[in-house]
Design a protein around this motif. Structure first.
Motif, PDB file in Angstrom:
ATOM      1  N   LYS A  19       0.833  -1.206   0.000  1.00  9.79           N
ATOM      2  CA  LYS A  19       0.000   0.000   0.000  1.00  9.79           C
ATOM      3  C   LYS A  19       0.867   1.254   0.000  1.00  9.79           C
ATOM      4  N   ALA A  20       2.043   1.147   0.629  1.00  6.00           N
ATOM      5  CA  ALA A  20       2.946   2.305   0.650  1.00  6.00           C
ATOM      6  C   ALA A  20       3.342   2.710  -0.768  1.00  6.00           C
ATOM      7  N   MET A  21       3.567   1.730  -1.655  1.00  2.00           N
ATOM      8  CA  MET A  21       3.913   2.049  -3.036  1.00  2.00           C
ATOM      9  C   MET A  21       2.725   2.661  -3.761  1.00  2.00           C
ATOM     10  N   SER A  22       1.531   2.140  -3.512  1.00  2.00           N
ATOM     11  CA  SER A  22       0.331   2.724  -4.115  1.00  2.00           C
ATOM     12  C   SER A  22       0.134   4.155  -3.654  1.00  2.00           C
ATOM     13  N   ASP A  23       0.386   4.402  -2.369  1.00  2.00           N
ATOM     14  CA  ASP A  23       0.260   5.764  -1.841  1.00  2.00           C
ATOM     15  C   ASP A  23       1.287   6.693  -2.478  1.00  2.00           C
ATOM     16  N   LEU A  24       2.505   6.182  -2.702  1.00  2.55           N
ATOM     17  CA  LEU A  24       3.538   6.992  -3.342  1.00  2.55           C
ATOM     18  C   LEU A  24       3.132   7.355  -4.768  1.00  2.55           C
ATOM     19  N   GLU A  25       2.616   6.384  -5.513  1.00  8.81           N
ATOM     20  CA  GLU A  25       2.162   6.652  -6.875  1.00  8.81           C
ATOM     21  C   GLU A  25       1.049   7.693  -6.888  1.00  8.81           C
ATOM     22  N   ALA A  26       0.085   7.541  -5.977  1.00  9.52           N
ATOM     23  CA  ALA A  26      -1.027   8.495  -5.917  1.00  9.52           C
ATOM     24  C   ALA A  26      -0.525   9.899  -5.579  1.00  9.52           C
ATOM     25  N   GLU A  27       0.430   9.978  -4.673  1.00 10.30           N
ATOM     26  CA  GLU A  27       1.000  11.278  -4.303  1.00 10.30           C
ATOM     27  C   GLU A  27       1.706  11.922  -5.496  1.00 10.30           C
ATOM     28  N   MET A  28       2.446  11.112  -6.273  1.00 12.94           N
ATOM     29  CA  MET A  28       3.152  11.640  -7.425  1.00 12.94           C
ATOM     30  C   MET A  28       2.186  12.043  -8.539  1.00 12.94           C
ATOM     31  N   GLN A  29       1.075  11.338  -8.639  1.00 13.08           N
ATOM     32  CA  GLN A  29       0.053  11.724  -9.609  1.00 13.08           C
ATOM     33  C   GLN A  29      -0.568  13.066  -9.234  1.00 13.08           C
ATOM     34  N   ARG A  30      -0.863  13.247  -7.956  1.00 17.16           N
ATOM     35  CA  ARG A  30      -1.421  14.534  -7.505  1.00 17.16           C
ATOM     36  C   ARG A  30      -0.444  15.676  -7.724  1.00 17.16           C
ATOM     37  N   ALA A  31       0.854  15.374  -7.628  1.00 18.69           N
ATOM     38  CA  ALA A  31       1.880  16.399  -7.832  1.00 18.69           C
ATOM     39  C   ALA A  31       2.171  16.645  -9.309  1.00 18.69           C
ATOM     40  N   GLY A  32       1.542  15.887 -10.191  1.00 19.63           N
ATOM     41  CA  GLY A  32       1.757  16.072 -11.622  1.00 19.63           C
ATOM     42  C   GLY A  32       3.033  15.440 -12.136  1.00 19.63           C
ATOM     43  N   LEU A  33       3.616  14.511 -11.376  1.00 22.64           N
ATOM     44  CA  LEU A  33       4.851  13.847 -11.796  1.00 22.64           C
ATOM     45  C   LEU A  33       4.573  12.575 -12.595  1.00 22.64           C
ATOM     46  N   LEU A  34       3.419  11.960 -12.360  1.00 14.61           N
ATOM     47  CA  LEU A  34       3.026  10.734 -13.058  1.00 14.61           C
ATOM     48  C   LEU A  34       1.611  10.889 -13.595  1.00 14.61           C
ATOM     49  N   THR A  35       1.316  10.168 -14.669  1.00 20.28           N
ATOM     50  CA  THR A  35      -0.065  10.054 -15.110  1.00 20.28           C
ATOM     51  C   THR A  35      -0.744   8.981 -14.261  1.00 20.28           C
ATOM     52  N   SER A  36      -2.055   8.960 -14.292  1.00 16.41           N
ATOM     53  CA  SER A  36      -2.790   7.973 -13.508  1.00 16.41           C
ATOM     54  C   SER A  36      -2.896   6.633 -14.210  1.00 16.41           C
ATOM     55  N   GLY A  37      -2.558   6.595 -15.495  1.00 16.48           N
ATOM     56  CA  GLY A  37      -2.663   5.363 -16.254  1.00 16.48           C
ATOM     57  C   GLY A  37      -4.024   5.168 -16.890  1.00 16.48           C
ATOM     58  N   SER A  38      -4.975   6.058 -16.594  1.00 17.18           N
ATOM     59  CA  SER A  38      -6.331   5.914 -17.131  1.00 17.18           C
ATOM     60  C   SER A  38      -6.610   6.857 -18.290  1.00 17.18           C
ATOM     61  N   GLU A  39      -5.694   7.788 -18.568  1.00 18.88           N
ATOM     62  CA  GLU A  39      -5.940   8.778 -19.612  1.00 18.88           C
ATOM     63  C   GLU A  39      -6.100   8.145 -20.989  1.00 18.88           C
ATOM     64  N   ALA A  40      -5.373   7.064 -21.234  1.00 19.49           N
ATOM     65  CA  ALA A  40      -5.401   6.441 -22.558  1.00 19.49           C
ATOM     66  C   ALA A  40      -6.477   5.379 -22.689  1.00 19.49           C
ATOM     67  N   GLN A  41      -7.256   5.129 -21.636  1.00 22.50           N
ATOM     68  CA  GLN A  41      -8.261   4.079 -21.693  1.00 22.50           C
ATOM     69  C   GLN A  41      -9.304   4.299 -22.783  1.00 22.50           C
ATOM     70  N   PRO A  42      -9.846   5.512 -22.964  1.00 22.47           N
ATOM     71  CA  PRO A  42     -10.817   5.709 -24.055  1.00 22.47           C
ATOM     72  C   PRO A  42     -10.223   5.391 -25.424  1.00 22.47           C
ATOM     73  N   PHE A  43      -8.972   5.775 -25.638  1.00 27.70           N
ATOM     74  CA  PHE A  43      -8.318   5.484 -26.923  1.00 27.70           C
ATOM     75  C   PHE A  43      -8.202   3.976 -27.140  1.00 27.70           C
ATOM     76  N   HIS A  44      -7.715   3.257 -26.135  1.00 27.67           N
ATOM     77  CA  HIS A  44      -7.542   1.817 -26.273  1.00 27.67           C
ATOM     78  C   HIS A  44      -8.890   1.104 -26.411  1.00 27.67           C
ATOM     79  N   SER A  45      -9.918   1.645 -25.774  1.00 28.83           N
ATOM     80  CA  SER A  45     -11.253   1.070 -25.930  1.00 28.83           C
ATOM     81  C   SER A  45     -11.750   1.248 -27.363  1.00 28.83           C
ATOM     82  N   ALA A  46     -11.485   2.429 -27.950  1.00 28.15           N
ATOM     83  CA  ALA A  46     -11.904   2.678 -29.326  1.00 28.15           C
ATOM     84  C   ALA A  46     -11.168   1.762 -30.302  1.00 28.15           C
TER      85      ALA A  46
END
Length: 301
Positions: A121-148
């Motif tokens: 969970k600590a790694m998940s929390d780190l990823e979420a923190e970096m996403q909020r800081a704009g350092l990482l994407t959430s990984g969901s931005e490309a989902q609509p494209f891949h679905s299409a």
């Protein structure tokens, strides 16, 4: 001559192949075109684990925690590469995950500690923190494209299947269409797998932070606090950059499918840590206390 649906066999095959090729080109090319370019500025990274994630992902974060704990004497490494916990429980969540994985008589290998930390969970929390800081994407931005893309393949697969059945019922040659259907099926499966994966990416802001850190590590000035000590070196370059060669070799053992699962892991209780006589900067020469505890061949040799 007339054909099924008003298309002759060669005409349908040509258009079907072109449609498949167009979807493949879009699938491969569009993410590269749409990917943000350039390097954005930003503030300082909160700690060395944010830097480690940008440089090498979750496994590098785990390696950095291992390096930090070994340096502070909270992990001990024997000559066989087994890591055992020592000292008090660390306060940092990532370090705590690694430290707890090394508890017990046999401890664990670097590989097992990595696996535990990357799933924590600590790694998940780190990823979420970096996403909020704009350092990482959430990984969901490309989902609509891949679905299409997946939908496009499914439509082509369905159209091709109906054409195949209709052509076969009308005694038309369908051998080449069958091959294209196999290709369409494989592409559909690949698109489905890609759609199901969550792919976290570094943003331009994160790229900028990493570039500044690398520049600071190579410049003539004293490095920033994030780059100080073994943890900073490992964050940027991996465990191979740990400043003590013997400890580095012990932390990166040769690949063994069942490493650390057998007995005799820490004969006589001997171990090496940065707080012992086999500390950073020392050598495991024969006749010294480190030589007797790590073996005549050296620590991790």
């Amino acid at each position: 001559m007339g054909g099924t649906w008003g298309f002759s066999g060669p005409q349908f095959l040509a258009w079907y192949g072109i449609a498949l090729a167009v979807v493949v080109v879009v699938q491969v090319g569009w993410p590269r075109v749409a990917r943000p370019r350039g390097v954005e500025g930003g503030g300082e990274l909160p700690d060395v684990y944010h830097l480690a994630y940008l440089a090498g992902g979750p496994e590098r974060v785990a390696d950095t925690a291992i390096a930090a704990l070994v340096d502070r004497g909270l992990l001990r490494v024997n000559s066989e590469g087994l890591v055992t916990a020592a000292g008090k429980r660390p306060w940092h969540k990532i370090e705590r995950s690694v430290h707890e994985g090394a508890k017990g008589v046999t401890g664990g290998t670097t590989r097992s500690l990595r696996a535990r930390a990357t799933r924590s969970k600590a790694m998940s929390d780190l990823e979420a923190e970096m996403q909020r800081a704009g350092l990482l994407t959430s990984g969901s931005e490309a989902q609509p494209f891949h679905s299409a893309v997946l939908l496009a393949y499914l439509v082509l697969l369905a159209v091709g299947a109906v054409r195949f059945v209709t052509g076969a019922a009308n005694d038309r040659p369908v051998g080449w269409l069958f091959l294209l259907l196999v290709v369409a099926l494989v592409l559909t499966i690949v698109a489905s797998v890609i759609r199901g994966r969550r792919r976290v990416r570094i943003t331009p802001r994160g790229q900028g932070a990493l570039a500044r850190a690398r520049s600071a590590s190579q410049g003539p000035a004293q490095p920033a606090v994030l780059l100080a000590g073994p943890a900073g070196a490992v964050a940027l370059g991996g465990l191979a950059m740990y400043p003590d060669d013997e400890l580095s070799a012990a932390l990166i053992p040769p690949f063994q499918p069942f490493a650390g699962s057998g007995g005799g892991s820490s004969g006589g209780g001997s171990s090496c840590s940065s707080s012992s006589s086999c500390s950073s900067g020392s050598s495991c020469s024969s006749g010294s206390s480190c030589g007797s505890s790590c073996g005549g061949g050296g620590c991790g040799g």
